[in-house]
Design a protein around this motif. Structure first.
Motif, PDB file in Angstrom:
ATOM      1  N   LEU A 161       0.670   7.387   6.337  1.00 20.11           N
ATOM      2  CA  LEU A 161       1.711   8.104   7.064  1.00 20.11           C
ATOM      3  C   LEU A 161       1.120   9.293   7.817  1.00 20.11           C
ATOM      4  CD1 LEU A 161       4.883   8.043   7.281  1.00 20.11           C
ATOM      5  CD2 LEU A 161       4.842   9.885   5.589  1.00 20.11           C
ATOM      6  N   ILE A 162       1.462   9.403   9.112  1.00 18.80           N
ATOM      7  CA  ILE A 162       0.983  10.530   9.911  1.00 18.80           C
ATOM      8  C   ILE A 162       2.204  11.301  10.410  1.00 18.80           C
ATOM      9  CG2 ILE A 162      -0.419  11.209  11.913  1.00 18.80           C
ATOM     10  CD1 ILE A 162      -1.516   8.268  11.863  1.00 18.80           C
ATOM     11  N   THR A 163       2.277  12.605  10.099  1.00 16.90           N
ATOM     12  CA  THR A 163       3.386  13.397  10.639  1.00 16.90           C
ATOM     13  C   THR A 163       2.875  14.775  11.033  1.00 16.90           C
ATOM     14  OG1 THR A 163       3.997  14.494   8.581  1.00 16.90           O
ATOM     15  CG2 THR A 163       5.017  12.370   8.997  1.00 16.90           C
ATOM     16  N   ASP A 164       3.697  15.494  11.784  1.00 21.51           N
ATOM     17  CA  ASP A 164       3.387  16.892  12.105  1.00 21.51           C
ATOM     18  C   ASP A 164       4.151  17.801  11.152  1.00 21.51           C
ATOM     19  OD1 ASP A 164       1.988  15.925  14.323  1.00 21.51           O
ATOM     20  OD2 ASP A 164       3.835  15.888  15.507  1.00 21.51           O
ATOM     21  N   VAL A 179       7.616  15.043   2.541  1.00 24.85           N
ATOM     22  CA  VAL A 179       6.959  14.255   3.582  1.00 24.85           C
ATOM     23  C   VAL A 179       5.604  14.871   3.956  1.00 24.85           C
ATOM     24  CG1 VAL A 179       7.108  13.560   6.011  1.00 24.85           C
ATOM     25  CG2 VAL A 179       9.044  13.177   4.484  1.00 24.85           C
ATOM     26  N   ASP A 235      14.346  14.441  11.785  1.00 25.97           N
ATOM     27  CA  ASP A 235      14.044  13.082  12.258  1.00 25.97           C
ATOM     28  C   ASP A 235      12.809  12.488  11.575  1.00 25.97           C
ATOM     29  OD1 ASP A 235      16.198  12.892  13.836  1.00 25.97           O
ATOM     30  OD2 ASP A 235      15.161  13.218  15.748  1.00 25.97           O
ATOM     31  N   ALA A 236      11.730  13.286  11.509  1.00 20.70           N
ATOM     32  CA  ALA A 236      10.480  12.740  10.969  1.00 20.70           C
ATOM     33  C   ALA A 236      10.623  12.378   9.487  1.00 20.70           C
ATOM     34  CB  ALA A 236       9.329  13.718  11.173  1.00 20.70           C
ATOM     35  N   VAL A 237      11.487  13.107   8.785  1.00 23.71           N
ATOM     36  CA  VAL A 237      11.739  12.776   7.377  1.00 23.71           C
ATOM     37  C   VAL A 237      12.481  11.440   7.316  1.00 23.71           C
ATOM     38  CG1 VAL A 237      13.004  13.450   5.287  1.00 23.71           C
ATOM     39  CG2 VAL A 237      11.736  15.170   6.584  1.00 23.71           C
ATOM     40  N   GLY A 270      12.372   9.091   9.555  1.00 20.90           N
ATOM     41  CA  GLY A 270      11.434   8.043   9.952  1.00 20.90           C
ATOM     42  C   GLY A 270      10.513   7.653   8.806  1.00 20.90           C
ATOM     43  N   ALA A 271       9.958   8.666   8.130  1.00 17.71           N
ATOM     44  CA  ALA A 271       9.036   8.393   7.017  1.00 17.71           C
ATOM     45  C   ALA A 271       9.764   7.626   5.922  1.00 17.71           C
ATOM     46  CB  ALA A 271       8.475   9.710   6.475  1.00 17.71           C
TER      47      ALA A 271
END
Lengths: 335, 368, 71
Positions: free
Chosen positions: A186-189, A175, A248-250, A252-253
């Motif tokens: 895609l925007i993630t931290d 990700v 979670d962010a994985v 979500g992506a």
């Protein structure tokens, strides 16, 4: 010194020398070895382990690392999961004409830093420059040499009921890279989990007996890695879907782009297959190390002596389905 | 916990399964056979297989996968035409990732890309408009697939291109509509289904009322359903409940997403740029007025009109995707399934699309 | 047929909204949901918000279902 790589940097002349002196030797600190065409290694054991891997990651710099760091951790980890302590690494660079020397320095610095952290020496190297368009920025090949840990793995002892442990959540590198590419919006931290694992692994295998085999689930993700393990050592394995840690962010992506977290790359995780009786103690040791703090038991060996070796996933509602290798490549989907 | 997460709560899923099994058994007791439901949408097919619900209900409910997978129903000739177009100099082809591995008669977009053609995977059709803006010297062609959920977004891309006065952006329209294909299936009478699980996301645009024809003209009930495990099960429960009580109705079991009249803004935009056109469905031939095409005044955005592409009739193969799409056979009944045809070397589109029936059977239900 | 994901609206600018799905974010088009406001959940498809998700209805349908299960 020039700002950009030119074809001349690869011609073996003055510029090549300058590049080696000002970039590679400056950071790799290996004057002795660099004077010869090959490195001489003091070695008094016949248990040499060797591996090689090439790195072509895009983008070259990403949150949590860069191609240089990855070229060290990747090779270090390949040795470590084979049950060996990494000792020395060689690095070959293929650089595209026009590549920024400042960026090259960053990459080389981060290789040097990671090698220092990992306690391995970079003992030999090679540089080639190719015409603009013949490569994408920079490619790195690393070859690693290691020595077997005293404690040996026992892949042939794999037996029904053995426990499968993953050292932490899956999908972070995949990700992080996807969002760093900025192609899909895609925007993630999320930062890459890219890390050298051998100190951690050595601690685990020397403190608890019963590690049968290990793998690092890089390209193709956890599912592909385990399918290969099942086939290589001929056993069936069952994962519990709800036990597999996915950030979670994985999640979500994957929901947005239509990917499956089990097929996303990891660069700082290891999956262990261990003797069931040792699993509890093993988890304690794993979790006491920062790289294994979020480790989870994720499944068990279902049966052995299966000629073709299959990977199964048990869904939260109790049904079972088979998992296969990543087919083709990951592409974003709308349906 | 997010409120929407409740729809995948494991405990609730298990309870829901028990409820569906109970009502399906009641149906069986009375009729002497299992209820036969068609899930129209490919994402439902995938969600059923992935969650394990289909396997769990195997002995209680017969689920037939319908024609709602845009990848599976895209005519082979459209793929062939796109590959031919990519051969032209100064052309950039854009597509959703879904289409890259779909076999045309001789090649795939993925292979064409490997051979050096400029083919780009985008997540949103609007990205392809941006690409056209950045490359005024090149023709940018978007492969426009999709059902009613996706078609408004294609319209939006045309609107952007029109606003920017682009002369180098076109769409190869090969879109599909739900109502005509359902009518085709019902009129042909080949498939015997008791009721339909209706596609949740297409209904976002169409609204609940668009399925009234099923109830009024064909006396077949349907339930609009969501995609999370609990939603799949409540949708099924309500549908079997209707059947059990011999009620013909269209229910909306996805009320938090699907509105009575759908999305009027999306439908209006759709009809600004598009009109009905005859569409070729892979494995089903041409169904009259089953797709949308660009209106004449927007012909400049129509790749089919702008470029002269002649493609030959594809060769017949043993692939039975056509029958699978129509719900006539299971993938296992095709001689190619898991032999010549696998996700890595797909012969038919139902094996390529992640939501294709064959792929779902291969990935999630195959046991050898 | 079409992947659709509920996403939370964090910010709105012109015809674009920044949305969040469990910590992964993306800018998406809002043409089809002119009534959108910050804090809403929207259904995402191919880079566009297609409808506003009614959280209240979601809770109601879960409650309704729980009642059916209790019977």
């Amino acid at each position: 010194m020039a700002q950009r790589i030119s074809m001349a940097h690869g011609e073996g002349g003055e510029l090549t020398h300058e590049l080696i002196k000002n970039v590679f030797m400056k950071y790799f600190h290996n004057q002795t070895h660099a004077r010869l065409d090959a490195a001489i290694l003091p070695w008094n054991s016949n248990e040499i382990v060797m591996t090689t891997d090439s790195y072509v990651v895009k983008p070259i710099f990403f949150p949590g690392g860069d191609i240089g760091k990855l070229a060290i951790t990747g090779t270090v980890n390949d040795l470590a999961v084979s049950g060996a302590k990494p000792v020395a690494i060689t690095a070959g660079f293929i650089i595209e004409e026009g590549f920024s020397i400042r960026d090259l320095k960053e990459i080389v610095k981060s290789m040097a830093l990671e090698a220092e952290h990992a306690g391995v020496q970079i003992i030999a190297g090679d540089t080639k420059v190719v015409e603009r368009g013949s490569a994408d920025g920079v490619f790195i090949n690393t070859t690693g040499i290691g020595q077997l840990f005293e404690q040996r793995l026992e892949p042939d002892a794999i037996t029904e009921g053995d426990t499968v442990i993953i050292s932490g959540p899956v999908g972070e590198h995949g990700v992080a890279i996807m969002s760093a590419r900025k192609e899909l919006g895609l925007i993630t931290d999320m930062t890459s989990d890219c890390a050298s694992l051998h100190h951690f692994i050595e601690e685990v295998v020397t403190n608890v007996k019963g590690v049968r085999v290990m793998r690092d689930p890089t390209r193709g993700g956890l599912a592909t890695t385990l399918v290969e393990l099942c086939e290589d050592f001929r056993f069936d394995l069952e994962l519990e879907e709800s036990w597999i840690p996915v950030p979670d962010a994985v999640h979500g992506a994957c929901d947005i782009l239509g990917f499956d977290p089990l097929y996303l790359a990891n660069e700082g995780k290891v999956v262990f297959i261990v003797e069931a009786e040792q699993a509890k103690k093993m988890m304690e040791v794993i979790k006491s190390h920062p790289l294994g703090a979020s480790a989870q038991v994720i499944g068990r060996v279902k049966s052995c002596d299966n000629a073709s070796g299959k990977l199964y996933l048990k869904t939260p509602i109790g049904t079972t389905r088979r998992l296969f290798r990543l087919s083709g490549m990951l592409l974003p989907r709308i349906c | 916990m997010n409120k929407l997460d409740l729809f995948s709560d494991h405990h609730l899923v298990r309870q829901s399964l028990a409820a569906v099994i109970e009502i399906a058994e009641a149906f069986k007791l009375e009729k002497g056979r299992m209820p036969v439901l068609m899930e129209v949408c490919g994402s439902h097919t995938m969600a059923f297989a992935r969650s394990g619900i289909k396997q769990r209900l195997m002995d209680h409910v017969k689920l037939i996968a319908g024609p709602g997978c845009p990848v599976c129903v895209t005519d082979q000739k459209s793929i062939d035409a796109m590959i031919q177009l990519a051969d032209e100099p100064d052309t950039i082809l854009c597509t959703f990732g879904d289409m890259m591995r779909v076999p045309g008669s001789a090649s795939t977009l993925m292979k064409a890309k490997t051979e050096g053609k400029d083919i780009r995977v985008v997540y949103s059709p609007l990205e392809s408009v941006k690409i056209a803006q950045q490359h005024p010297d090149k023709e940018v062609i978007f492969l426009g697939i999709g059902f009613e959920t996706t078609i408004p977004i294609l319209a939006l891309a045309i609107r952007e291109a029109e606003k920017m006065e682009l002369h180098n952006f076109t769409i190869w329209m090969t879109t599909k509509l739900v109502e005509p294909v359902l009518r085709e299936l019902l009129d042909a009478g080949e498939v015997k289904v008791d009721g339909f699980l209706l596609p949740g996301h297409v209904s976002v645009v169409l609204g609940k009322t668009s399925y009234d024809f099923l109830m009024k003209e064909y006396q077949v009930p349907g339930v609009i359903s969501g995609f999370e495990p609990v939603q799949l099960l409540t949708g099924m429960y309500k549908l079997i409940d209707l059947l059990h009580n011999q009620k013909v109705d269209i229910l909306n079991d996805y009320t938090h997403v699907v509105k009575e009249h759908g999305n009027a803004v999306a439908r209006e935009l759709l009809h600004t740029y598009f009109e009905f056109g005859d569409e070729a469905w892979r494995g089903m031939n041409v169904i009259p007025k089953s797709g949308l095409v660009l209106k004449d005044q927007y012909a400049r955005f129509d790749a089919k009109k702008k470029f002269n592409v002649a493609v030959k009739e594809p060769r017949k193969v043993k692939c039975r995707c056509g029958e699978i799409i129509r719900g006539l056979i299971n993938p296992e009944e095709c001689v190619l399934f898991n032999k010549g045809c696998t996700p890595v070397h797909p012969i038919g589109p139902c094996m390529v699309s992640s939501e294709g029936t064959c792929a779902a059977h291969y990935q999630y239900m195959r046991e050898e | 047929m079409c992947i659709g994901v509920p996403a939370k609206v964090l910010d709105i600018q012109n015809e674009e909204a920044l949305v969040d799905v469990m910590g992964s974010r993306m800018y998406v088009g809002t043409f089809f949901v002119p009534e959108i406001s910050i804090g809403d959940y929207v259904l995402l498809h191919a880079g566009q918000a297609m409808t506003i998700v009614n959280q209240l209805f979601a809770m109601e349908s879960i409650e309704e279902w729980r009642n059916i299960l209790r019977e």
